[in-house]
Design an enzyme around this catalytic site. Structure first.
Site, PDB file in Angstrom:
ATOM      1  CE  LYS A  67      73.128  69.887  81.357  1.00  0.00           C
ATOM      2  NZ  LYS A  67      73.979  71.039  81.666  1.00  0.00           N
TER       3      LYS A  67
HETATM    4  C1  LIG Z   1      70.763  69.491  87.157  1.00  0.00           C
HETATM    5  C2  LIG Z   1      70.477  70.658  86.261  1.00  0.00           C
HETATM    6  N1  LIG Z   1      69.208  71.097  86.157  1.00  0.00           N
HETATM    7  C3  LIG Z   1      68.888  72.127  85.358  1.00  0.00           C
HETATM    8  C4  LIG Z   1      69.838  72.773  84.615  1.00  0.00           C
HETATM    9  C5  LIG Z   1      69.432  73.929  83.758  1.00  0.00           C
HETATM   10  O1  LIG Z   1      69.617  73.653  82.408  1.00  0.00           O
HETATM   11  P1  LIG Z   1      69.556  74.818  81.311  1.00  0.00           P
HETATM   12  O2  LIG Z   1      70.913  75.436  81.276  1.00  0.00           O
HETATM   13  O3  LIG Z   1      69.221  74.102  80.033  1.00  0.00           O
HETATM   14  O4  LIG Z   1      68.513  75.767  81.731  1.00  0.00           O
HETATM   15  C6  LIG Z   1      71.177  72.353  84.673  1.00  0.00           C
HETATM   16  C7  LIG Z   1      72.197  73.018  83.859  1.00  0.00           C
HETATM   17  O5  LIG Z   1      73.282  72.593  83.674  1.00  0.00           O
HETATM   18  C8  LIG Z   1      71.510  71.263  85.522  1.00  0.00           C
HETATM   19  O6  LIG Z   1      72.766  70.843  85.634  1.00  0.00           O
END
Ligand SMILES: Cc1ncc(COP(=O)(O)O)c(C=O)c1O
Length: 268
Positions: free
Chosen positions: A189
């Site tokens: 990210k």
């Molecule tokens: C659109 C979206 N929502 C939620 C997530 C979940 O993030 P995390 O890996 O921090 O749980 C991601 C992960 O890449 C994502 O792309």
């Protein structure tokens, strides 16, 4: 053949310095660095509360819990997203209703939402995804944005802003359009903490519930138990919560990344 990395982690600011401070302090779990990260993040997204957790998935799960999604409910979720957006709906025994997205932007639009409400008038929750750094049309200069439509139909809005920090829509930063916004600091990210997430809200009641549920349903976190004048063994468990708090080592990396968030956004 040259391999092009999908995402390159840049940790050339104060990351190491802040992590060393955490290690030297001897306090490695959630404490002052996490609190500081929350404060600075809330300032950046102009929100009242920012609550640090160990992933965006955790933030989305806590969001579903805090707004009262329950077994048998249905929740609007766009088709173009990562699996976490829909899986958290299932965690609570509710079902996602998948909505189409616009060709080109891959975003949910006010028009698609309006059509879906016609077909599923019982749905009271939407998770909107700000896909690939672009903000969905929460507000539009003339006419009905996603927020107007949701207000009209009494639909609560959770923003999945995993891809959208920092991002702006008509000059307003993404993070406080809906009832709750959830950010990811996963390694690919714009800013990272290794693994991590942030839940942001302007609603005091939601914030209170999330703070308790991110740490086993305990009504006082370990840092406040250590700092407060009340005895540190005294606390209540008010609900079966989760283990979703962000450790200070991760928050230290986040603080350093936050200092260069705008530059990293531009570079990306
Ligand atoms: C659109 C979206 N929502 C939620 C997530 C979940 O993030 P995390 O890996 O921090 O749980 C991601 C992960 O890449 C994502 O792309």
């Amino acid at each position: 053949m040259k391999n092009i990395p999908f995402a390159k982690v840049v940790c050339d600011g104060n990351e190491l310095k802040y992590v060393q401070e955490v290690i030297a302090s001897g306090w490695l779990t959630t404490a002052s660095k996490a609190k500081e990260f929350e404060k600075r993040f809330a300032e950046q997204v102009e929100a009242k509360h920012a609550i640090a957790v160990n992933s965006c998935t955790a933030a989305l799960h806590l969001a579903m819990d805090a707004i009262g999604v329950k077994a048998g409910d249905r929740v609007f979720v766009p088709t173009m997203t990562f699996t976490a957006t829909a899986e958290v709906v299932r965690y609570l025994g509710a079902d996602p209703v998948f909505l189409d997205v616009e060709f080109g932007s891959s975003l949910l639009t006010p028009y698609i939402l309006q059509e879906a409400i016609g077909k599923y008038p019982d749905v009271r929750t939407l998770i909107v995804v700000h896909y690939g750094g672009q903000a969905a049309k929460m507000i539009v200069p003339d006419g009905q944005g996603i927020l107007d439509i949701c207000r009209k139909h009494d639909i609560q809005v959770v923003e999945d802003a995993a891809h959208a920090f920092p991002a702006r829509l008509h000059g307003k930063i993404v993070g406080s359009f809906g009832n709750i916004a959830c950010f990811s600091f996963y390694a690919n990210k714009t800013i990272t903490t290794g693994e991590g997430g942030m839940l942001v809200t302007n609603d005091d009641e939601i914030a209170k519930r999330v703070r308790v549920m991110r740490l086993h349903g305990i009504d006082r976190d370990i840092w406040s138990r250590f700092k407060d004048s009340m005895p540190n063994w005294e606390y209540d468990v008010i609900a079966p919560g989760f283990k979703y708090n962000m450790p200070d080592i991760n928050a230290a990396i986040g603080l350093a990344q936050l200092e260069r968030a705008e530059a990293m956004r531009k570079e990306r």
